[in-house]
Design an enzyme around this catalytic site. Structure first.
Site, mmCIF file in Angstrom:
data_model
loop_
_atom_site.group_PDB
_atom_site.id
_atom_site.type_symbol
_atom_site.label_atom_id
_atom_site.label_comp_id
_atom_site.label_asym_id
_atom_site.label_seq_id
_atom_site.Cartn_x
_atom_site.Cartn_y
_atom_site.Cartn_z
ATOM 1 C CD GLU A 100 0.950 13.731 89.320
ATOM 2 O OE1 GLU A 100 0.878 14.722 90.060
ATOM 3 O OE2 GLU A 100 1.490 13.758 88.191
ATOM 4 C CG ASP A 106 4.619 11.928 86.838
ATOM 5 O OD1 ASP A 106 5.773 11.481 86.850
ATOM 6 O OD2 ASP A 106 4.353 13.128 87.001
ATOM 7 C CB THR A 125 7.579 8.033 84.659
ATOM 8 O OG1 THR A 125 7.931 9.288 85.249
ATOM 9 C CG2 THR A 125 6.245 8.164 83.946
ATOM 10 C CE LYS A 133 5.007 15.617 89.772
ATOM 11 N NZ LYS A 133 3.681 15.004 89.614
ATOM 12 C CD GLN A 136 5.143 17.962 93.072
ATOM 13 O OE1 GLN A 136 4.704 16.866 93.398
ATOM 14 N NE2 GLN A 136 4.573 18.700 92.148
ATOM 15 N NE ARG A 152 1.253 14.361 94.724
ATOM 16 C CZ ARG A 152 1.017 14.702 93.476
ATOM 17 N NH1 ARG A 152 1.714 15.683 92.916
ATOM 18 N NH2 ARG A 152 0.116 14.058 92.755
ATOM 19 C CD GLU A 164 -6.646 15.742 92.172
ATOM 20 O OE1 GLU A 164 -7.612 16.334 91.661
ATOM 21 O OE2 GLU A 164 -5.931 14.933 91.546
ATOM 22 C CD GLU A 193 0.567 12.226 84.299
ATOM 23 O OE1 GLU A 193 0.964 12.476 83.135
ATOM 24 O OE2 GLU A 193 1.135 12.663 85.317
ATOM 25 C CG HIS A 233 -4.628 17.354 89.028
ATOM 26 N ND1 HIS A 233 -4.453 16.645 90.192
ATOM 27 C CD2 HIS A 233 -3.390 17.795 88.667
ATOM 28 C CE1 HIS A 233 -3.179 16.649 90.526
ATOM 29 N NE2 HIS A 233 -2.506 17.343 89.622
ATOM 30 C CG ASP A 283 3.656 14.636 83.491
ATOM 31 O OD1 ASP A 283 2.894 14.030 82.724
ATOM 32 O OD2 ASP A 283 3.448 14.719 84.706
#
Length: 408
Positions: A194, A228, A252, A248, A235, A232, A356, A196, A128, A121
């Site tokens: 996420e 994904d 997925t 993560k 992480q 947080r 975000e 993607e 971002h 990834d």
């Protein structure tokens, strides 16, 4: 010829003959038999059965329970099979043979259509990466010094790539807030998305031999939507000094459909202008075709659109990511999957993650079912997308759907 054929599609159907994405399905009467299928409108064609019915030499590639044999066959086979499928689905003389082999989408079960070899990834959106930098380094540079010199990425866990529709069990792990004296263990309280785009490798490469930018089409079969999922809080505590790990690797999600690159020729677009000189192996200024893809993504939570990330804004292209991933001599395998990294645009409603959209939980978003900073149990996230097709059409990408269930 039937009076109302499923091959008579409404004008502008995003899954018309100009698209023809591949998937794998099973039917209620044979739930254990997986078959390679091609989507046409609201139906899926049993590709192997069609090849046998029409005496095609491609039956050995299409009468399979996985897309991997076709992936491994290489670009010439990809092109020839696509031409054959287009003819089978558009030439009126084939309808008597093809129509009985079409299954309504609502009556089949879709499966992960390929065996994932490796999963990588990336972190390729400048918007971002800048937002994340501003959130976590408000008094420092938003972008790290290396960001515009190379596509940053990490190796994920291939065994936890799942097909759209699979529930997401809230992961548990260590987390530590800045003010906590010690870490605690428990379910993530900052579960995120996420948005993607994933790229699927077909043709492998030899160990020790880098893949050049110009060879992108020789190795990459097609693309797919990808979510994904990210914890947080897990992480943030674990990723210093190395990269993402348990935050993560728990899951997925990918679409059940893979769109061939050939279906997206009209969607190719130039990437944003680079303001740093690139090293030769990443310099795409002289490439024959633009490296970007104009894919328009929509993210919904519980049926409400919360973001529309534009893939055309991605700073690093899929070809550059492939070149960087192999420049040290690392080899490709059939079934390798790599994600673009979160897709975000310059506007607030174009941000592809809740990190975000809510500025790390500071600004809740309003939904009919209540405010959200991060995902709650029972929330369902759906990502859809389309890209410009030939002659003003749209190419639909398969959706990615996932519902959050409580920690095990």
């Amino acid at each position: 010829m039937s009076e109302h054929s499923p091959l008579d599609l409404a004008e502008g159907d995003p899954f018309g003959p100009h698209n023809l994405p591949y998937g794998v399905f099973s039917t209620a009467d044979e739930p254990d038999r997986r078959r390679l299928g091609v989507r046409i409108g609201g139906h899926v064609l049993d590709a192997g059965a069609a090849a046998h019915a029409l005496g095609s030499p491609y039956a050995a590639l299409l009468d399979r329970p996985s897309l991997n044999p076709l992936l491994a066959a290489g670009r010439t086979a990809w092109r020839d099979v696509r031409r054959a499928l287009t003819a089978w689905l558009t030439v009126p003389g084939h309808r008597a043979d093809i129509e009985p082999l079409l299954h309504p989408l609502g009556e089949v079960t879709l499966h992960l259509p390929y065996e994932v070899a490796d999963y990588v990834d990336f972190y390729a959106s400048e918007h971002h990466a800048t937002n994340v930098g501003r959130i976590f380094r408000p008094d420092g540079d938003a972008l790290t010094p290396n960001w515009k010199h190379l596509p940053i990425g990490y190796h994920g866990r291939a065994g936890t790539v799942v097909v759209s529709g699979t529930d997401v069990v809230r992961p548990s792990g260590q987390r530590k807030a800045p003010t906590d004296p010690a870490p605690v263990f428990g379910p993530s309280v900052k579960l995120d998305i996420e948005a993607e785009v994933g790229f699927l490798v077909g043709t492998p490469s030899e160990l020790g031999t880098p893949v050049a930018l110009a060879d992108f089409r020789e190795h990459v079969f097609g693309l797919t939507l990808l979510n994904d999922w990210s914890a947080r809080d897990v992480q943030a505590w674990e990723y210093v000094p190395l990269g993402p790990f348990l935050g993560k690797s728990f899951q997925t999600s990918v679409a059940a459909w893979v769109t061939p690159l050939e279906a997206l020729d009209a969607a190719r677009t130039a990437p944003p202008a680079r303001d740093f000189p690139l090293l030769p192996y990443l310099d795409d200024a002289g490439e024959e075709e633009p490296g970007g893809f104009d894919v328009r993504i929509t993210v919904e939570i519980n049926g409400e659109a919360v973001a529309e990330p534009p893939f055309s804004t991605m700073y690093w292209t899929a070809a550059q990511q492939l070149a960087h991933m192999t420049v040290n001599g690392a080899s490709l395998r059939t079934g390798d999957l790599y994600g673009s990294g979160t897709v975000s645009g310059p506007e607030v409603n174009q941000r592809g993650s809740l990190l975000e959209l809510t500025w790390n939980g500071r600004d809740a978003i309003e939904l009919a079912g209540g405010k959200r900073t991060f995902l709650e149990d029972g929330d369902e996230v759906v990502m859809t997308a389309w890209a410009p097709g030939p002659d003003g059409t749209r190419v639909g990408l398969g959706e990615v759907r996932g519902r959050i269930v409580p920690s095990a």
